[in-house]
Design an enzyme around this catalytic site. Sequence first.
Site, mmCIF file in Angstrom:
data_model
loop_
_atom_site.group_PDB
_atom_site.id
_atom_site.type_symbol
_atom_site.label_atom_id
_atom_site.label_comp_id
_atom_site.label_asym_id
_atom_site.label_seq_id
_atom_site.Cartn_x
_atom_site.Cartn_y
_atom_site.Cartn_z
ATOM 1 N N THR A 179 1.049 -1.164 0.145
ATOM 2 C CA THR A 179 -0.082 -0.210 -0.141
ATOM 3 C C THR A 179 0.969 1.209 0.158
ATOM 4 O O THR A 179 2.030 1.234 0.620
ATOM 5 C CB THR A 179 -0.928 0.123 1.125
ATOM 6 O OG1 THR A 179 -0.029 -0.004 2.327
ATOM 7 C CG2 THR A 179 -1.948 -1.255 1.393
ATOM 8 N N GLU A 322 -5.486 -3.869 3.080
ATOM 9 C CA GLU A 322 -5.359 -4.888 4.274
ATOM 10 C C GLU A 322 -6.415 -5.557 4.457
ATOM 11 O O GLU A 322 -6.559 -6.536 5.445
ATOM 12 C CB GLU A 322 -4.928 -3.646 5.490
ATOM 13 C CG GLU A 322 -3.894 -3.202 5.629
ATOM 14 C CD GLU A 322 -3.594 -1.941 4.580
ATOM 15 O OE1 GLU A 322 -4.327 -1.716 3.872
ATOM 16 O OE2 GLU A 322 -2.908 -0.935 4.972
ATOM 17 N N LYS A 432 -10.225 19.867 12.682
ATOM 18 C CA LYS A 432 -10.897 20.011 13.920
ATOM 19 C C LYS A 432 -11.136 21.224 14.280
ATOM 20 O O LYS A 432 -10.058 21.907 14.230
ATOM 21 C CB LYS A 432 -10.291 19.171 14.912
ATOM 22 C CG LYS A 432 -10.839 18.902 16.215
ATOM 23 C CD LYS A 432 -10.049 18.022 17.160
ATOM 24 C CE LYS A 432 -10.887 17.462 18.329
ATOM 25 N NZ LYS A 432 -10.097 16.807 19.362
ATOM 26 N N TRP A 437 -15.235 17.711 14.950
ATOM 27 C CA TRP A 437 -14.729 17.192 13.564
ATOM 28 C C TRP A 437 -15.830 17.897 12.611
ATOM 29 O O TRP A 437 -16.792 17.852 12.744
ATOM 30 C CB TRP A 437 -14.695 16.035 13.640
ATOM 31 C CG TRP A 437 -14.001 15.131 14.837
ATOM 32 C CD1 TRP A 437 -14.647 14.647 15.962
ATOM 33 C CD2 TRP A 437 -12.553 15.178 15.159
ATOM 34 N NE1 TRP A 437 -13.698 14.077 16.675
ATOM 35 C CE2 TRP A 437 -12.390 14.518 16.288
ATOM 36 C CE3 TRP A 437 -11.390 15.791 14.367
ATOM 37 C CZ2 TRP A 437 -11.039 14.157 16.797
ATOM 38 C CZ3 TRP A 437 -10.340 15.604 15.026
ATOM 39 C CH2 TRP A 437 -10.183 14.833 15.931
HETATM 40 P P1 ADP Z 1 -3.958 3.005 -0.865
HETATM 41 O O1 ADP Z 1 -4.133 3.146 0.763
HETATM 42 O O2 ADP Z 1 -2.747 2.672 -1.223
HETATM 43 O O3 ADP Z 1 -4.638 4.060 -1.413
HETATM 44 P P2 ADP Z 1 -6.188 1.357 -0.697
HETATM 45 O O4 ADP Z 1 -6.958 0.813 -1.859
HETATM 46 O O5 ADP Z 1 -6.015 0.048 0.310
HETATM 47 O O6 ADP Z 1 -4.840 1.891 -1.251
HETATM 48 O O7 ADP Z 1 -6.972 2.392 -0.156
HETATM 49 C C1 ADP Z 1 -7.803 2.137 1.097
HETATM 50 C C2 ADP Z 1 -8.477 3.351 1.535
HETATM 51 O O8 ADP Z 1 -9.333 3.815 0.346
HETATM 52 C C3 ADP Z 1 -9.510 3.380 2.688
HETATM 53 O O9 ADP Z 1 -8.933 3.242 4.021
HETATM 54 C C4 ADP Z 1 -10.465 4.633 2.527
HETATM 55 O O10 ADP Z 1 -9.899 5.747 2.982
HETATM 56 C C5 ADP Z 1 -10.685 4.679 1.052
HETATM 57 N N1 ADP Z 1 -11.814 3.924 0.756
HETATM 58 C C6 ADP Z 1 -12.006 2.924 -0.101
HETATM 59 N N2 ADP Z 1 -13.192 2.598 -0.229
HETATM 60 C C7 ADP Z 1 -13.994 3.804 -0.033
HETATM 61 C C8 ADP Z 1 -15.299 4.094 -0.338
HETATM 62 N N3 ADP Z 1 -16.244 3.676 -0.647
HETATM 63 N N4 ADP Z 1 -15.640 5.455 0.169
HETATM 64 C C9 ADP Z 1 -14.668 6.354 0.703
HETATM 65 N N5 ADP Z 1 -13.354 6.008 0.868
HETATM 66 C C10 ADP Z 1 -12.988 4.745 0.474
#
Ligand code: ADP
Length: 534
Positions: A179, A322, A432, A437
Amino acid sequence: MNILGAMQDWEMRTSLLIDHAAREHGGREIVTQWADGSRTRTTWAGVRRDALKMVQALRRLGIAPGDRVATLAMNHGRHLVAWYGATGAGGILHTINPRLFDDQLDYIANHAGDRVLIYDAAFQALVDRMRPHWKTIEHYICFDSGEHALHFEDWIGAEDGDAEWAQGSERDPCMLCYTSGTTGHPKGVLFEHRSNMLHTYAAIMPQCLDLDARAAVLPVVPMFHANNWGFPWAAAAVGAKLVYCANNDAATLCRLMHAEGVNYLAGVPTVWLALLQHIEETGQAMPPLTRALTGGSAMPRAIIERLMRHGIRVAHAWGMTETSPIATIAFEPADYDDRDLDGQVAVKALQGKALFGIELRTVDLDDPARVLPRDGKSAGALQVRGLWVIRRYFKAEQDTADTDQWFDTGDVAMLHPDGTLQLTDRTKDVIKSGGEWISSVELENCAVAHPAVAEAAAIGIPHPKWDERPILVVVKKPGMDVTVEELRSLLAAGVAKWWLPDAIEFVDDIPHTGTGKISKKDLRERFGDYRLDV
Ligand code: ADP
């Protein structure tokens, strides 16, 4: 006295999937449209045959179970063969993201200890540049050209395919995906055969991806990203047709979908936005889509509604590398059919509910020992655990999940009384103000509903009285205009008054990370000297 179970002994390994697909859906096609527009076709039976040849070819190179086999490639049928070939040989398939920065590419290939790299000729310059840095890679193979390295087709073509899959435990690792991480080095997520298989069972359910043998799926999400949302495994389980495309511009995708009868497209929200825009601008017919899967970042309500008006069933998922990656999905609740369109869109606009096999909770951002109620109001750090969730990063010395297996996602969210997840932010991006928030996601969602807004990002700017106040950074669509006042009144209709940004700034571009998401970190740096009028 202990009594042993009396059912059969099977290890859940990915080779079961490809054996099944070849046996029960052997003729179902896998289509690839290449960058030059030409198309090649294979079948699930063909993928199995070629993957077995690759198993032999890997063994001939001395690749043993547990060795890392890397790919640096876009979506195509040969890449799919490599997924099953590498894992079928007992190896660990490491899908490298070619969009990462050089220092990250240097780090991850060495950290992974890759022994083989199979790459697209399009990345030849990248490979030439990085080769002196990559210390562990012994064999370079090219998917589509024999000019600078052994050609994949020649490599596996020298074998007869008369081989057996590697045997082993279902808890053996089979895939490695890094990631991008906003701080420090990228981190490796090491999937197991078992976690991938359980994720597959969950993914194909009607209330998840709803995949069956009638599905003709075009995954726009890259095969190097987040386990490709599980499609190479899930499509094999049900015998779906897979259609891959080298160019992801809306016009090309649209033509290909019509030509190949694609009824299922999976992509991040920007893909959907571009597709709808293309169709609306050109007046072209909508491809025969019945299902749309989106995730990866917040999906604006307006896009969901437009897709639903085309009669498309929208699946909105949340997850991360993850979590293999699908953890929640916005499926239809019991009263769905009684709702009006607005009420239905509202369901799909949130991140949905936990799949069977996954548990969620939120904890206080300042006091993680305090679990927050599911009241639809309390936003906190989102934690997840379950059958396909990470315990520890590759080569890390300590578990990243706590002793009760809760993994901290880095997302900020609230849970509604019925368990529905609503993401509000990333922990590192929260704003914040006066101790409360503000959800940057909500602000951005409201802004992108304006037809002239291409992209919007809210960030916090230091403020002497309130600690931080939000500003909204906006990119306009080419040739279109919108004023600060128009955006202000749009936002005022959608969010609480004290959430309204103190300033709205128009910019030409917004920085993105290696995985194509908005990089708030870079944006905050860019606005480091910004002062609000107080
Ligand atoms: P990277 O961390 O490398 O960008 P990931 O695909 O693992 O790749 O990213 C996961 C993140 O993407 C999540 O923790 C979240 O913040 C965001 N995410 C995934 N799906 C959604 C969703 N449906 N709506 C909003 N954010 C999302």
